[in-house]
Write an enzyme that holds these catalytic residues in place. Structure first.
Site, PDB file in Angstrom:
ATOM      1  N   ASN A 153      85.387  61.537 111.669  1.00  0.00           N
ATOM      2  CA  ASN A 153      84.805  60.219 111.395  1.00  0.00           C
ATOM      3  C   ASN A 153      83.491  59.967 112.124  1.00  0.00           C
ATOM      4  O   ASN A 153      82.677  59.174 111.676  1.00  0.00           O
ATOM      5  CB  ASN A 153      85.807  59.111 111.729  1.00  0.00           C
ATOM      6  CG  ASN A 153      86.512  59.339 113.042  1.00  0.00           C
ATOM      7  OD1 ASN A 153      87.130  60.376 113.266  1.00  0.00           O
ATOM      8  ND2 ASN A 153      86.419  58.379 113.933  1.00  0.00           N
ATOM      9  N   ALA A 202      92.459  53.458 101.648  1.00  0.00           N
ATOM     10  CA  ALA A 202      91.631  52.954 100.551  1.00  0.00           C
ATOM     11  C   ALA A 202      90.269  52.445 101.017  1.00  0.00           C
ATOM     12  O   ALA A 202      89.267  52.607 100.316  1.00  0.00           O
ATOM     13  CB  ALA A 202      92.377  51.829  99.820  1.00  0.00           C
ATOM     14  N   CYS A 327      79.769  50.142 124.164  1.00  0.00           N
ATOM     15  CA  CYS A 327      79.739  48.679 124.219  1.00  0.00           C
ATOM     16  C   CYS A 327      80.254  48.098 122.910  1.00  0.00           C
ATOM     17  O   CYS A 327      80.802  47.018 122.876  1.00  0.00           O
ATOM     18  CB  CYS A 327      78.326  48.172 124.433  1.00  0.00           C
ATOM     19  SG  CYS A 327      77.652  48.674 125.994  1.00  0.00           S
TER      20      CYS A 327
HETATM   21  C1  LIG Z   1      89.907  59.802 110.576  1.00  0.00           C
HETATM   22  C2  LIG Z   1      90.516  58.447 110.524  1.00  0.00           C
HETATM   23  N1  LIG Z   1      91.844  58.292 110.650  1.00  0.00           N
HETATM   24  C3  LIG Z   1      92.438  57.096 110.608  1.00  0.00           C
HETATM   25  C4  LIG Z   1      91.707  55.940 110.442  1.00  0.00           C
HETATM   26  C5  LIG Z   1      92.421  54.625 110.395  1.00  0.00           C
HETATM   27  O1  LIG Z   1      92.516  54.176 109.087  1.00  0.00           O
HETATM   28  P1  LIG Z   1      93.098  52.727 108.732  1.00  0.00           P
HETATM   29  O2  LIG Z   1      92.007  51.780 109.078  1.00  0.00           O
HETATM   30  O3  LIG Z   1      93.359  52.768 107.266  1.00  0.00           O
HETATM   31  O4  LIG Z   1      94.334  52.528 109.511  1.00  0.00           O
HETATM   32  C6  LIG Z   1      90.317  56.037 110.315  1.00  0.00           C
HETATM   33  C7  LIG Z   1      89.484  54.829 110.177  1.00  0.00           C
HETATM   34  O5  LIG Z   1      89.023  54.271 111.137  1.00  0.00           O
HETATM   35  C8  LIG Z   1      89.705  57.319 110.356  1.00  0.00           C
HETATM   36  O6  LIG Z   1      88.392  57.462 110.245  1.00  0.00           O
HETATM   37  S1  FES Z   2      75.709  52.157 126.006  1.00  0.00           S
HETATM   38 FE1  FES Z   2      77.261  53.094 127.141  1.00  0.00          FE
HETATM   39  S2  FES Z   2      78.737  51.601 127.264  1.00  0.00           S
HETATM   40 FE2  FES Z   2      77.134  50.600 126.283  1.00  0.00          FE
END
Ligand SMILES: Cc1ncc(COP(=O)(O)O)c(C=O)c1O
Ligand code: FES
EC number: 2.8.1.7
Length: 403
Positions: A153, A202, A327
């Site tokens: 991700n 989704a 942050c």
């Molecule tokens: C790789 C991955 N797994 C799981 C999730 C979680 O998905 P959901 O928001 O549908 O619970 C995300 C999304 O943030 C993701 O990118």
């Molecule tokens: S930039 Fe590193 S915690 Fe905000």
């Protein structure tokens, strides 16, 4: 062109208007409970769910009975991993995963460690890919599950899924993949890939939030999971709770659109992504994170050295992007994914994720390029570190005062 520009499609995607259209009747006239078997209101809702199940199955190359609808990928991850751990506890207690997985996987594994699981967290190479030899070496007779994500991700890197599945199977373990970022973006076929269980959602593929699915293989081998939600026995007893019919219909429609449009969309988005990346890496001291061959078509994660990510995000306020700094998220650590690639805290803090999507236009990408360049240059002009770097001072030799 409307501002701000949305370039955070890995966090979530906007709902495709065609998906909304498919969902709307299920909020109004077709409001029935899909479990009401004794009147037409129930039948109509059930038809909607059945059709969606076909649409989902078709996208990933499985049968309808192999789909369990959930509230999203997090729930599917929990059900798949905890469900296998409980179901196969006679066989062993060892699970293998990687340090760059989503928290939904890592925290589920942490939870299972408290229940007696032994978990191996594989490190990744500098490019974000796991080392297959390390995976092979980690396999033991007690290994019941290997869980490695399809596409990452944060950096978009695609793991060698077929090879990972083959290694897991050779040692008698099941293979689970969190394919939340990959399904709908690149071709994913559970049979060809050798996947036993797979989670997806989704809202990462232009569908609604709060709905997702778990694929559980029924043949060669038949995989079983212990349900994590007890109650009325919905989803063949695997996940009780009244079905989210509009959401499921939306997931189905989203899957159908992705199946039909994915190839074209991937070509268009990877060309735009490459344009963005090429333009931004002409700037000095900027680096693309993660393997650039094996990756999703729409993600670019770039570090701009000597610029603080949070400041950069503020300076490019017309762009909705995500920062490798923390942050913006609940924790105060720099991205653990980027750190797993071996990036220093500083460089991880200097990283921006651009996530393009179905509705991103070339004009928006051009604007993003100009806006980002301007912001990086401006912040560097103000930065004493940048000035020292330009004067040729070796910053790694400087001893900073503690504070
Ligand atoms: C790789 C991955 N797994 C799981 C999730 C979680 O998905 P959901 O928001 O549908 O619970 C995300 C999304 O943030 C993701 O990118
Ligand atoms: S930039 Fe590193 S915690 Fe905000």
């Amino acid at each position: 062109m409307e501002l701000p520009i949305y370039l955070d499609n890995n966090a979530t995607t906007p709902l495709d208007p065609r998906v909304l259209e498919a969902m709307l009747p299920y909020f109004t006239t077709k409001f029935g409970n899909a479990a009401s078997r004794n009147h037409p209101f129930g039948w109509v809702a059930e038809e909607g769910v059945d059709y969606a199940r076909e649409q989902v199955a078709k996208l990933i190359g499985c049968t309808e009975k192999e789909i369990i609808f959930t509230s999203g990928a997090t729930e599917a991850d929990n059900l798949g991993i905890k469900g296998v751990f409980e179901m196969y506890s006679d066989k062993g207690n060892h699970i293998i995963t990687a340090t760059t997985e989503h928290k939904a996987i890592l925290d589920t594994c942490k939870h299972l460690e408290k229940q007696g699981a032994r978990v191996t967290y594989l490190k990744v190479k500098e490019d974000g890919l796991i080392d297959l030899a390390e995976l092979e070496a980690a396999m033991t007779p007690e290994t019941i599950l290997v869980t490695i994500m399809y596409g990452n991700n944060e950096i978009g890197v695609i793991q060698p899924i077929k090879e990972i599945a083959a290694i897991a199977h050779k040692h008698g373990a099941l293979f689970f993949t969190d394919a939340t970022q990959a399904v709908g973006k690149i071709p994913v076929n559970v049979i060809e890939d050798g996947i036993d269980l797979m989670a997806f959602s989704a809202h990462k593929m232009y569908g609604p939030k709060g709905v997702g699915a778990l694929y559980v293989r029924r043949k060669n081998p038949r995989v079983k999971v212990t349900s994590q939600m007890d109650g009325g026995g919905h989803e063949r007893g695997m996940r009780s709770g009244t079905l989210n019919v509009p959401g499921i219909v939306g997931l189905g429609k989203a899957c159908e659109l992705c199946r039909l449009e994915m190839d074209e969309e991937a070509k268009r988005l990877s060309a735009l992504r490459d344009k963005l990346e090429a333009a931004l890496t002409t700037m000095e001291e900027s680096y693309v994170n993660g393997n650039t061959q094996h990756r999703l078509p729409h993600v670019a994660n770039i570090s701009f050295k000597y610029v603080e990510g949070e400041g950069l995000m503020m300076a490019m306020k017309d762009l909705a992007v995500s920062s490798g700094s923390a942050c913006t998220s609940a924790s105060l650590e720099p991205s653990y994914v980027l750190k797993s690639l071996g990036l220093s805290d500083d460089l991880a803090h200097s990283s921006i994720r651009f996530g393009l999507g179905r509705f991103t236009t070339e004009e928006e990408v051009d604007y993003a390029i100009e806006n980002t360049k301007k912001a990086v240059n401006h912040l560097r002009d103000l930065s004493p570190l940048w000035e020292m770097f330009k004067e040729g001072i070796d910053l790694s030799k400087i001893e900073w005062a503690e504070h």
